[in-house]
Every structure is written in C-alpha cells, then in structure tokens.
Design an enzyme around this catalytic site. Structure first.
Site, PDB file in Angstrom:
ATOM      1  N   CYS A   1      38.799  38.046  39.455  1.00 30.57           N
ATOM      2  CA  CYS A   1      39.399  38.881  40.507  1.00 30.57           C
ATOM      3  C   CYS A   1      39.558  40.328  40.029  1.00 30.57           C
ATOM      4  CB  CYS A   1      40.725  38.260  40.954  1.00 30.57           C
ATOM      5  SG  CYS A   1      41.470  39.019  42.423  1.00 30.57           S
TER       6      CYS A   1
ATOM      7  N   HIS B   1      38.487  32.871  42.781  1.00 30.91           N
ATOM      8  CA  HIS B   1      39.510  32.163  42.011  1.00 30.91           C
ATOM      9  C   HIS B   1      39.068  30.735  41.712  1.00 30.91           C
ATOM     10  CE1 HIS B   1      42.945  34.980  41.989  1.00 30.91           C
ATOM     11  NE2 HIS B   1      42.331  35.481  43.043  1.00 30.91           N
TER      12      HIS B   1
ATOM     13  N   GLU C   1      40.338  28.670  39.748  1.00 36.08           N
ATOM     14  CA  GLU C   1      41.485  27.811  39.458  1.00 36.08           C
ATOM     15  C   GLU C   1      42.233  27.362  40.696  1.00 36.08           C
ATOM     16  OE1 GLU C   1      43.549  31.096  40.973  1.00 36.08           O
ATOM     17  OE2 GLU C   1      41.781  31.067  39.703  1.00 36.08           O
TER      18      GLU C   1
END
Length: 401
Positions: A279, A363, A365
């Site tokens: 990011c 992202h 995760e």
C-alpha cells in the site's frame, strides 16, 4: 386526528459542491471534515473503520446492512487498542440493527461513540457512490446532533478549511510513538490468536499506519517483528540487525510522507536485505526507485478487486484501499511491473530486477477478505530463507480437504 409529523434530521453530510444530504445520526456527536470515498466490501466494517490507511476519510459503505454482526476486540486493526484510526466519519444506507453473531461484544453505534467516529444513516448510498464515480472523491463534512440543531456556519467553515489529502502527510499521525516487538500469530477457529515461540527470522517493519494482521502474517512465516516509527532512520532500522525490512500501509499523500521516508528506504535498499512493501509502503518504494505517484479519480476501496500477477500469470481477488497510485510509466529501467489491476490497468506491484525488493499496492493480509494473496508473505520470507541458506516454502499451498 393529529397530522403526521416527520422526525427532524439528526445528521448531515455536506459535500464541497454544495450537495446536502440529511439523515439519522449515529456514533459520536459533533462534526468532522474529510475526503468522502466508498467501500464495496460486504464484510469487515470493523476492520475498515480501524484501518489507519483511512485516516482523513469519510467512508461510504455500498453494502446496506452494516452493523449486523456487532463489534468485538479481536477484529480491530489498529495496533494500539485504545488509539483512534483517524476515520472522520461513516455513511450508511440502513439503520443499525441489533447484532446477531456469537462473537459480538458491543453494538456498532456504541462502539462508534467510544472511538469518536461520527455516522449518518438513511442515505441513498448508491446515488452517492455514483456521484463519486462520476466526479471523483469530494471533500465533505459530516455532522451529528442528537437534537437536530446544526451550527451550519461553523460546519461549513470546517469543510472550507479542510485541505484535502493531496499534499498531506498523515503517516506521522497514525504511526507508533515508540519501537515495540510483535509475536502474535493468526486467528484460528475456537482458539483465537496464537504466539510465535521460536522465530526463525527477524523482520523490522516501518510503521506508516500498520495493520495488525500484516504483522500476524509475518509472524505466521516464522518472523519475529520489530516495529519502528515512520520517521525512523536507516541507522535506526539497521541497529536491530534485521533479516528483512517491511514497509507498511498507511494514509495520506506518498509524496508528502516520502520527504523523510524516501531517503531512508534508499539507504536500506543499498544493504541488499530483502524489502517488501504494501500500500503506502509500495508507493514510497516506487518513489525511492525514481518513480512518481498521483492522485486517483475515485481510488480503490473494497474486497473484490481482481489483480493479475504478471510473474505467474495468475489472477487473484484482492482487498484494496488507496487513493494514490504509482505511475507505471514513471518506473525506471531495472524496475519491473509485477502486478496490475484488472479494473483499470493501474499499477499494483513492482520488483527490482535481480534484487530481493518488491511491493504490492493491495492488502494481501486482508481479514476478512480474499486469501488469494497470502503467498506474497511466503515470497518475501523466501528471499530471507535464500540469504540464510534455508529451504524455501512453496508460494501456493492447496487448501486442506
């Protein structure tokens, strides 16, 4: 027979172009200005509202039923449980219902009050989303008064004073104040979170607004994580003798944060240690390599964004949250574009040729959210394993039957 009376509006959303939307207030009392964006995720509202990357923004959820599973302490993404995420407000279609989930510990309305987040319900979020898609993300101000009285001159003055996110360094507002260590691993059904007892590696994460689940994913790979502030120097990072360096997500304009972050990243790249960015960390790495970034029209915010990994040819469904992007045309020779968004073709990943340095815009995760991109943490730690002469793990592991 008495006439029908309409209840007065207890919340307002006013956009910079003069658009005025009335609704019912939830959460904190008061008013706050921010950039209005929309998020298309159907789940994970608590994670979104505690993601430091949303600092300075008013989030419109396109999914109408927000709050129906309540809130709990396990799903917070800010590392400091007591810290605020920086979200300025939340815009919903439907009123919040009583939660119906065995994990619910508190209703969303009460949780928003505690976190000082102002909310409005009863808004035509489809129409607002269409307006943002056509005209871009506007500045706006959200207000909540439980008695229905608004000091509009004061509200409009705050809107006028809000500078917008372009040129704004927000990483300093959400980063950790001090260095700390992380060893919590991922959540398992009926067990909760685990703990890494015997780490194989040591990763230093620079916190520009880090999410808890990123740190857990690193721990799941066997890495003990030392988290340092956004303003840490290269000497600060290297003093911990890391095996790898992680550049976290975060809010604001990467060019503004890059004024102090880019020189640090450039020095860290010279060490030859593996570097992985996500990011804002991806955008800062792009700047450190000589590229440029720019503000996007409507940004990418949601959990259903298709991305193609050009290194493998695979397509993954990803979670995204960003309003700035690396300009792919600006990437210099020796830097390869590794991932692209299949929505608009924008850059979603890069790597440095011949070096263990790479990053992605999205992202991997995300929790809840697609797990397609978890392989990137394996890819990062495989660079570390290679340098330590250890056996590498396969990036893709078939799910258990």
């Amino acid at each position: 027979m008495t006439g029908w009376q309409q209840s007065p509006a207890t919340a307002l959303l006013i956009l910079a172009d003069g658009t005025r939307l009335e609704g019912r207030g939830i959460g904190a009392i008061g008013h706050a200005a921010g950039e209005v964006c929309f998020n298309t995720a159907m789940t994970g509202y608590q994670e979104v509202l505690t993601d430091p990357s949303y600092a300075g923004q008013i989030i419109t959820f396109t999914f109408p039923h927000i709050g129906n599973v309540g809130t709990n302490d396990e799903d917070i993404e800010t590392v400091n449980m007591a810290a605020l995420s920086g979200v300025r407000g939340v815009v919903l279609k439907a009123d919040i219902t009583n939660p119906s989930n065995y994990r619910a510990a508190e209703k969303l309305d009460a949780w928003l009050k505690k976190r000082n987040i102002i909310g409005i319900t009863g808004i035509d979020t489809r129409a607002l989303t269409a307006q943002i898609r056509e005209h871009g993300m506007p500045n706006g101000v959200i207000a909540h008064s439980d008695v229905g009285y608004f000091d509009e001159p004061s509200i409009l003055a705050e809107l006028k004073a809000f500078p917008g996110l372009e040129g704004l360094d927000l990483a300093k507002e959400v980063t950790t104040a001090q260095t700390y260590h992380w060893d919590q691993t991922g959540w398992k059904w009926n067990e909760g979170y685990g703990k890494l007892d015997k780490p194989d590696f040591h990763v230093v994460a620079i916190d520009y607004g880090a999410k808890r689940n990123i740190l857990r994913c690193l721990a799941d790979q066997g890495a003990r994580v030392t988290v340092v502030p956004a303003t840490a120097t290269a000497a600060d990072v290297l003093s911990h003798n890391p095996d790898g360096i992680f550049l976290s997500n975060g809010p604001g304009d990467p060019a503004a944060t890059g004024k102090y972050a880019v020189p640090t990243i450039q020095k860290l790249m010279e060490t030859g240690k593996p570097v992985f960015g996500i990011c804002l960390g991806h955008q800062l790495l792009g700047l450190a390599l000589g590229g440029t970034t720019s503000k996007m029209h409507q940004g990418h915010h949601g959990a259903n964004h298709p991305v193609k990994d050009l290194t493998t040819g695979k397509v993954e469904i990803t979670s995204m949250n960003h309003g700035f992007a690396v300009d792919k045309e600006s990437l210099p020779s020796g830097v390869t574009e590794t991932h692209i968004s299949l929505f608009d073709g924008s850059n979603a990943g890069l790597s440095v040729d011949g070096k263990p340095i790479f990053s992605v815009q999205y992202h991997p995760e995300a929790s809840p959210g697609p797990r397609d991109s978890h392989y990137l943490f394996t890819r990062f730690l495989n660079h570390v394993r290679a340098q330590k002469g250890m056996e590498q793990r396969p990036e893709y592991v078939a799910p258990a039957a």
